[in-house]
Design a protein around this motif. Structure first.
Motif, PDB file in Angstrom:
ATOM      1  N   GLY A   1      11.400  44.639 -21.650  1.00 55.65           N
ATOM      2  CA  GLY A   1      11.500  45.059 -20.252  1.00 55.65           C
ATOM      3  C   GLY A   1      12.203  44.018 -19.393  1.00 55.65           C
ATOM      4  N   TRP A   2      11.855  42.749 -19.607  1.00 55.26           N
ATOM      5  CA  TRP A   2      12.536  41.677 -18.878  1.00 55.26           C
ATOM      6  C   TRP A   2      14.001  41.567 -19.312  1.00 55.26           C
ATOM      7  CZ3 TRP A   2      11.677  38.449 -14.840  1.00 55.26           C
ATOM      8  CH2 TRP A   2      10.403  38.480 -14.276  1.00 55.26           C
ATOM      9  N   GLY A   3      14.276  42.021 -20.540  1.00 57.54           N
ATOM     10  CA  GLY A   3      15.669  42.068 -20.978  1.00 57.54           C
ATOM     11  C   GLY A   3      16.484  43.006 -20.115  1.00 57.54           C
ATOM     12  N   VAL A   4      15.860  44.111 -19.668  1.00 58.41           N
ATOM     13  CA  VAL A   4      16.544  45.040 -18.751  1.00 58.41           C
ATOM     14  C   VAL A   4      16.821  44.340 -17.419  1.00 58.41           C
ATOM     15  CG1 VAL A   4      16.367  47.244 -17.531  1.00 58.41           C
ATOM     16  CG2 VAL A   4      15.480  47.036 -19.865  1.00 58.41           C
ATOM     17  N   VAL A   5      15.831  43.576 -16.919  1.00 57.33           N
ATOM     18  CA  VAL A   5      16.039  42.786 -15.691  1.00 57.33           C
ATOM     19  C   VAL A   5      17.195  41.808 -15.890  1.00 57.33           C
ATOM     20  CG1 VAL A   5      14.997  41.112 -14.105  1.00 57.33           C
ATOM     21  CG2 VAL A   5      13.608  42.974 -15.052  1.00 57.33           C
ATOM     22  N   LEU A   6      17.237  41.188 -17.059  1.00 54.58           N
ATOM     23  CA  LEU A   6      18.294  40.227 -17.382  1.00 54.58           C
ATOM     24  C   LEU A   6      19.664  40.888 -17.331  1.00 54.58           C
ATOM     25  CD1 LEU A   6      18.346  37.201 -18.403  1.00 54.58           C
ATOM     26  CD2 LEU A   6      18.635  38.160 -20.686  1.00 54.58           C
ATOM     27  N   VAL A   7      19.771  42.086 -17.912  1.00 56.55           N
ATOM     28  CA  VAL A   7      21.057  42.791 -17.940  1.00 56.55           C
ATOM     29  C   VAL A   7      21.485  43.190 -16.536  1.00 56.55           C
ATOM     30  CG1 VAL A   7      22.211  44.903 -18.712  1.00 56.55           C
ATOM     31  CG2 VAL A   7      20.787  43.625 -20.303  1.00 56.55           C
ATOM     32  N   VAL A   8      20.562  43.769 -15.756  1.00 55.75           N
ATOM     33  CA  VAL A   8      20.897  44.233 -14.404  1.00 55.75           C
ATOM     34  C   VAL A   8      21.326  43.072 -13.523  1.00 55.75           C
ATOM     35  CG1 VAL A   8      19.967  45.297 -12.310  1.00 55.75           C
ATOM     36  CG2 VAL A   8      19.407  46.260 -14.547  1.00 55.75           C
ATOM     37  N   SER A   9      20.558  41.985 -13.515  1.00 58.21           N
ATOM     38  CA  SER A   9      20.912  40.824 -12.698  1.00 58.21           C
ATOM     39  C   SER A   9      22.176  40.158 -13.220  1.00 58.21           C
ATOM     40  CB  SER A   9      19.755  39.815 -12.659  1.00 58.21           C
ATOM     41  OG  SER A   9      19.408  39.396 -13.977  1.00 58.21           O
ATOM     42  N   GLY A  10      22.358  40.175 -14.551  1.00 63.23           N
ATOM     43  CA  GLY A  10      23.558  39.570 -15.136  1.00 63.23           C
ATOM     44  C   GLY A  10      24.826  40.293 -14.734  1.00 63.23           C
ATOM     45  N   VAL A  11      24.784  41.621 -14.703  1.00 59.41           N
ATOM     46  CA  VAL A  11      25.956  42.394 -14.278  1.00 59.41           C
ATOM     47  C   VAL A  11      26.287  42.098 -12.825  1.00 59.41           C
ATOM     48  CG1 VAL A  11      26.802  44.737 -13.832  1.00 59.41           C
ATOM     49  CG2 VAL A  11      25.643  44.226 -15.988  1.00 59.41           C
ATOM     50  N   PHE A  12      25.258  41.937 -11.979  1.00 60.42           N
ATOM     51  CA  PHE A  12      25.502  41.593 -10.569  1.00 60.42           C
ATOM     52  C   PHE A  12      26.188  40.229 -10.468  1.00 60.42           C
ATOM     53  CE2 PHE A  12      24.296  39.465  -6.641  1.00 60.42           C
ATOM     54  CZ  PHE A  12      24.618  40.410  -5.686  1.00 60.42           C
ATOM     55  N   LEU A  13      25.716  39.260 -11.235  1.00 62.29           N
ATOM     56  CA  LEU A  13      26.321  37.922 -11.191  1.00 62.29           C
ATOM     57  C   LEU A  13      27.735  37.939 -11.759  1.00 62.29           C
ATOM     58  CD1 LEU A  13      23.272  35.803 -12.435  1.00 62.29           C
ATOM     59  CD2 LEU A  13      24.094  36.039 -10.086  1.00 62.29           C
ATOM     60  N   TRP A  14      27.958  38.777 -12.769  1.00 55.88           N
ATOM     61  CA  TRP A  14      29.269  38.860 -13.427  1.00 55.88           C
ATOM     62  C   TRP A  14      30.303  39.542 -12.544  1.00 55.88           C
ATOM     63  CZ3 TRP A  14      31.697  43.502 -14.248  1.00 55.88           C
ATOM     64  CH2 TRP A  14      32.871  43.465 -15.021  1.00 55.88           C
ATOM     65  N   TRP A  15      29.888  40.430 -11.666  1.00 56.28           N
ATOM     66  CA  TRP A  15      30.797  41.326 -10.944  1.00 56.28           C
ATOM     67  C   TRP A  15      32.022  40.573 -10.410  1.00 56.28           C
ATOM     68  CZ3 TRP A  15      30.296  46.348 -11.438  1.00 56.28           C
ATOM     69  CH2 TRP A  15      31.124  47.165 -10.677  1.00 56.28           C
ATOM     70  N   PRO A  16      33.247  41.056 -10.743  1.00 61.54           N
ATOM     71  CA  PRO A  16      34.464  40.318 -10.374  1.00 61.54           C
ATOM     72  C   PRO A  16      34.560  40.061  -8.870  1.00 61.54           C
ATOM     73  CG  PRO A  16      34.965  42.116 -11.878  1.00 61.54           C
ATOM     74  CD  PRO A  16      33.531  42.295 -11.480  1.00 61.54           C
ATOM     75  N   ARG A  17      34.908  38.845  -8.536  1.00 61.04           N
ATOM     76  CA  ARG A  17      35.092  38.465  -7.129  1.00 61.04           C
ATOM     77  C   ARG A  17      36.486  37.855  -6.957  1.00 61.04           C
ATOM     78  NH1 ARG A  17      29.860  38.132  -8.534  1.00 61.04           N
ATOM     79  NH2 ARG A  17      28.282  38.793  -7.003  1.00 61.04           N
ATOM     80  N   GLY A  18      37.485  38.686  -7.320  1.00 62.72           N
ATOM     81  CA  GLY A  18      38.874  38.286  -7.103  1.00 62.72           C
ATOM     82  C   GLY A  18      39.552  37.609  -8.274  1.00 62.72           C
ATOM     83  N   GLN A  19      38.946  37.646  -9.479  1.00 60.39           N
ATOM     84  CA  GLN A  19      39.597  37.034 -10.625  1.00 60.39           C
ATOM     85  C   GLN A  19      39.214  37.784 -11.899  1.00 60.39           C
ATOM     86  OE1 GLN A  19      37.642  33.092 -10.382  1.00 60.39           O
ATOM     87  NE2 GLN A  19      36.814  33.519 -12.426  1.00 60.39           N
ATOM     88  N   ALA A  20      40.046  37.654 -12.935  1.00 58.72           N
ATOM     89  CA  ALA A  20      39.787  38.324 -14.211  1.00 58.72           C
ATOM     90  C   ALA A  20      39.438  37.315 -15.297  1.00 58.72           C
ATOM     91  CB  ALA A  20      41.009  39.143 -14.637  1.00 58.72           C
ATOM     92  N   ALA A  21      40.091  36.135 -15.270  1.00 62.24           N
ATOM     93  CA  ALA A  21      39.798  35.092 -16.251  1.00 62.24           C
ATOM     94  C   ALA A  21      38.350  34.640 -16.091  1.00 62.24           C
ATOM     95  CB  ALA A  21      40.738  33.911 -16.063  1.00 62.24           C
ATOM     96  N   GLY A  22      37.647  34.541 -17.190  1.00 63.17           N
ATOM     97  CA  GLY A  22      36.239  34.185 -17.127  1.00 63.17           C
ATOM     98  C   GLY A  22      35.351  35.368 -16.815  1.00 63.17           C
ATOM     99  N   ILE A  23      35.979  36.531 -16.589  1.00 59.06           N
ATOM    100  CA  ILE A  23      35.231  37.750 -16.296  1.00 59.06           C
ATOM    101  C   ILE A  23      35.398  38.760 -17.428  1.00 59.06           C
ATOM    102  CG2 ILE A  23      34.990  39.694 -14.714  1.00 59.06           C
ATOM    103  CD1 ILE A  23      34.042  37.052 -13.554  1.00 59.06           C
ATOM    104  N   LEU A  24      36.655  39.066 -17.763  1.00 60.13           N
ATOM    105  CA  LEU A  24      36.938  40.002 -18.845  1.00 60.13           C
ATOM    106  C   LEU A  24      37.257  39.290 -20.153  1.00 60.13           C
ATOM    107  CD1 LEU A  24      39.075  42.636 -16.914  1.00 60.13           C
ATOM    108  CD2 LEU A  24      36.641  42.728 -17.463  1.00 60.13           C
ATOM    109  N   TRP A  25      37.683  38.046 -20.068  1.00 56.91           N
ATOM    110  CA  TRP A  25      37.933  37.240 -21.259  1.00 56.91           C
ATOM    111  C   TRP A  25      37.634  35.780 -20.934  1.00 56.91           C
ATOM    112  CZ3 TRP A  25      41.991  39.653 -18.596  1.00 56.91           C
ATOM    113  CH2 TRP A  25      42.817  38.798 -17.869  1.00 56.91           C
ATOM    114  N   PRO A  26      37.202  35.006 -21.914  1.00 52.96           N
ATOM    115  CA  PRO A  26      36.850  33.606 -21.650  1.00 52.96           C
ATOM    116  C   PRO A  26      38.082  32.724 -21.527  1.00 52.96           C
ATOM    117  CG  PRO A  26      36.527  34.106 -23.958  1.00 52.96           C
ATOM    118  CD  PRO A  26      36.907  35.403 -23.302  1.00 52.96           C
ATOM    119  N   ARG A  27      37.994  31.688 -20.709  1.00 53.34           N
ATOM    120  CA  ARG A  27      39.077  30.702 -20.572  1.00 53.34           C
ATOM    121  C   ARG A  27      38.903  29.663 -21.681  1.00 53.34           C
ATOM    122  NH1 ARG A  27      37.672  29.999 -14.254  1.00 53.34           N
ATOM    123  NH2 ARG A  27      35.635  30.330 -15.230  1.00 53.34           N
ATOM    124  N   LEU A  28      39.493  29.982 -22.822  1.00 59.39           N
ATOM    125  CA  LEU A  28      39.295  29.152 -24.008  1.00 59.39           C
ATOM    126  C   LEU A  28      39.907  27.768 -23.868  1.00 59.39           C
ATOM    127  CD1 LEU A  28      39.933  31.841 -26.778  1.00 59.39           C
ATOM    128  CD2 LEU A  28      37.732  31.019 -25.896  1.00 59.39           C
TER     129      LEU A  28
END
Length: 459
Positions: free
Chosen positions: A150-177
């Motif tokens: 159940g807390w895993g669901v909380v983790l996913v929901v909050s994680g998507v909010f933190l991930w949400w793109p804020r003007g950039q794609a690098a580090g969002i859709l692919w890692p900056r290797l």
């Protein structure tokens, strides 16, 4: 003048931190034990080849003769289940309760020779399954696993909010290797978490249908058969789910809440008179029951559970890799009459979806392809959990716990409150633990944080 829109990023980060702190160890454990159980067919063939495989013969020994061989070898034991060979090159198997142990006894179906035995609860797969389902500590472990999911669901929901793109794609859709250190770990965590979020939700929700609290409530609402299905046979107050345990799956999930029929022309009278506690004394042969399974085209891989009381029944059941082949049959131990024959077509829509979800979860429905997909999901879970711990360790102030700071000038986050309330209602154990964490955060952690800030300011 228009007020700036409040930024709830830190608040979501704080809840994501708490969720991750609790969930990460469970996610690692679930992923590792899941991988072991995922490859059960391959591992069993590799580890137990001498027990499982036999040269194909022309004529098989009747099931009752095999049963007598096992009874002679284990005179103090009780045979509880028979698993006919899956194909011409596989052994037959009996489950025997003997001296406090549950044994899997393997028999050559062509010659009747006993090939060997295996502790049913102390082999690799059974241990992995028991840890995966209840940490090998029973009800307490089951509740902890359910809470972690159940807390895993909380983790996913909050994680998507933190991930949400804020003007950039690098580090969002692919890692900056090309990055190093904390930035690279942060990218691995965010990108892996995003691409795996939907798959992780499917794994969490399909797995929770087996839990003892949430799963039981879910089954009572959605796992319902028409009462008329049991009108023509006497039923006991024992449910088919009693045939399942942490180490062994006998009947499908959809059948767990259904009543076990009773044997005998006067079964109801016998039950009220207490005669159901007498020992089983079947007058039909085990081979007759096996013949019923063959005649009714039950998918190979089924088990036959033997009756244990005077009103008990033989239960033929297959928890098939493809749920469309599921079957559960109850057979009168005196007459051989089939008292119930339930197939996938008789499941409700939600029960069908749940069974399909479980088989996808276990990597069985589409063979090797399904196994590879679930393996990749497990590896993504491991990478996400490990990278999250590394990020926390790298950003943690020296000598401090590193809880993300809480701003006290924010208005009430209505959307966040609604999401948390929904999760608390849908997953009651999560709701109860949310209240505990919130109280600790408000009454203890936040106060300690403010005291630390005041001390640093005054100094």
């Amino acid at each position: 003048m228009k007020q700036p829109k409040p930024n709830f990023y830190n608040l979501a980060w704080r809840w994501h931190f708490y969720a991750g702190l609790f969930v990460a160890p469970f996610m690692v454990m679930l992923a590792l034990t899941g991988i072991i159980y995922l490859f059960k067919p391959q591992l069993d063939s590799l580890m137990y080849s001498s027990l499982l495989n036999v040269p194909a013969g022309h004529h098989t020994v009747p099931a009752d003769d095999l049963l007598q061989k096992v009874k002679s070898a284990y005179p103090q034991g009780q045979v509880t289940q028979y698993l006919p060979p899956v194909n011409a090159e596989r052994s037959a198997q009996f489950v025997v309760a003997n001296a406090g142990h549950e044994l899997n006894v393997f028999v050559d179906p062509y010659h009747g020779d006993i090939l060997g035995e295996q502790d049913a609860k102390q082999n690799l797969q059974a241990i992995a399954r028991a840890i995966h389902g209840e940490l090998m500590i029973g009800t307490v472990g089951d509740r902890l696993i359910e809470m972690a999911a159940g807390w895993g669901v909380v983790l996913v929901v909050s994680g998507v909010f933190l991930w949400w793109p804020r003007g950039q794609a690098a580090g969002i859709l692919w890692p900056r290797l090309s990055s190093r250190g904390r930035v690279l770990w942060r990218d691995l965590h965010a990108v892996t978490g995003f691409w795996g979020a939907a798959l992780l939700l499917v794994m969490l929700l399909s797995g929770m249908t087996w839990t003892g609290f949430w799963g039981k409530q879910y089954a009572q609402v959605w796992n319902v058969f028409p009462a008329a299905m049991w009108d023509n046979v006497p039923t006991s107050d024992v449910e088919a789910g009693s045939l399942n345990n942490a180490a062994r799956q006998t009947v499908p999930w959809a059948m767990e809440n259904t009543p076990m029929p009773m044997s005998g022309d006067h079964a109801e009278h016998m039950a009220h008179g207490g005669m159901q506690h007498g020992p089983a004394a079947p007058t039909i042969r085990l081979q007759d029951v096996q013949n019923i399974a063959v005649e009714r085209k039950v998918e190979p891989g089924y088990s036959i559970t033997l009756p244990t009381t005077a009103t008990g029944v033989f239960t033929i059941a297959v928890f098939a890799d493809d749920p469309r082949n599921d079957a559960t049959l109850h057979v009168d131990q005196y007459t051989g009459k089939v008292l119930a024959d339930v197939r996938f077509e008789q499941y409700g829509a939600v029960a069908r979806a749940t069974e399909i979800g479980v088989m996808l979860h276990e990597g069985k429905m589409f063979g090797t392809f399904n196994q590879i997909i679930v393996l990749l999901i497990c590896l993504m879970i491991l990478l996400s959990a490990v990278s999250g711990v590394v990020i926390w360790w790298k950003r943690r102030p020296q000598g401090k716990f590193g809880v993300p700071p809480l701003r006290h000038d924010l208005p009430k986050w209505k959307t966040g409150v609604v999401i948390m309330l929904v999760l608390a209602v849908v997953f009651p154990l999560v709701g109860a633990s949310l209240v505990v964490v919130w109280l600790l955060d408000r009454l203890l952690l936040s106060r300690l944080g403010r005291q630390a800030e005041s001390a640093s300011t005054s100094s």
